[in-house]
Write a protein that holds these residues in place. Structure first.
Motif, PDB file in Angstrom:
ATOM      1  N   MET A  72       1.009  -1.371   0.221  1.00  0.00           N
ATOM      2  CA  MET A  72       0.225  -0.084  -0.229  1.00  0.00           C
ATOM      3  C   MET A  72       0.806   1.650   0.153  1.00  0.00           C
ATOM      4  O   MET A  72       1.896   0.878   0.407  1.00  0.00           O
ATOM      5  CB  MET A  72      -0.611  -0.347   1.605  1.00  0.00           C
ATOM      6  N   TRP A  74       0.725   4.416   1.615  1.00  0.00           N
ATOM      7  CA  TRP A  74      -0.660   5.312   2.753  1.00  0.00           C
ATOM      8  C   TRP A  74       0.275   7.005   2.652  1.00  0.00           C
ATOM      9  O   TRP A  74       1.660   7.032   2.912  1.00  0.00           O
ATOM     10  CB  TRP A  74       0.275   4.732   3.995  1.00  0.00           C
ATOM     11  N   SER A  88      -5.236   6.117  -0.137  1.00  0.00           N
ATOM     12  CA  SER A  88      -4.021   5.667  -1.053  1.00  0.00           C
ATOM     13  C   SER A  88      -4.256   6.033  -2.658  1.00  0.00           C
ATOM     14  O   SER A  88      -5.021   6.370  -2.827  1.00  0.00           O
ATOM     15  CB  SER A  88      -4.427   3.855  -1.108  1.00  0.00           C
TER      16      SER A  88
END
Length: 88
Positions: A72, A74, A88
């Motif tokens: 991910m 972030w 995201s």
């Protein structure tokens, strides 16, 4: 020293049913105490084993989330910080 104890008739009858041969009430009570201690130890061992299994499961789940987290991107922006979440 020998101590006399009083038993209700139903308790005495239950102890009589547990007798084999010419066991005394004391022998029956001692045997029951041993069984109770054994079951207590076994239950404790099962509890410990269960906790170890849960710990291993939690480690596995944590590894899976770490892999997801690594994938991910972030990133916080000002609007998300105000709402308390990230995008995201």
């Amino acid at each position: 020293m020998v101590t006399t104890i009083q038993l209700n008739e139903n308790v005495k009858n239950a102890l009589d049913r547990l007798k084999t041969n010419k066991e005394t009430y004391e022998e029956i009570i001692l045997k029951l105490m041993q069984i109770a201690e054994k079951q207590k130890r076994e239950q404790e061992e099962l509890l410990i084993e269960g906790c170890k299994e849960m710990y291993n499961d939690m480690l596995e789940i944590n590894k899976e989330w770490e892999a997801v987290d690594a994938e991910m991107n972030w990133e916080w922006n000002d609007g998300d910080k105000k709402r308390g979440y990230s995008s995201s």
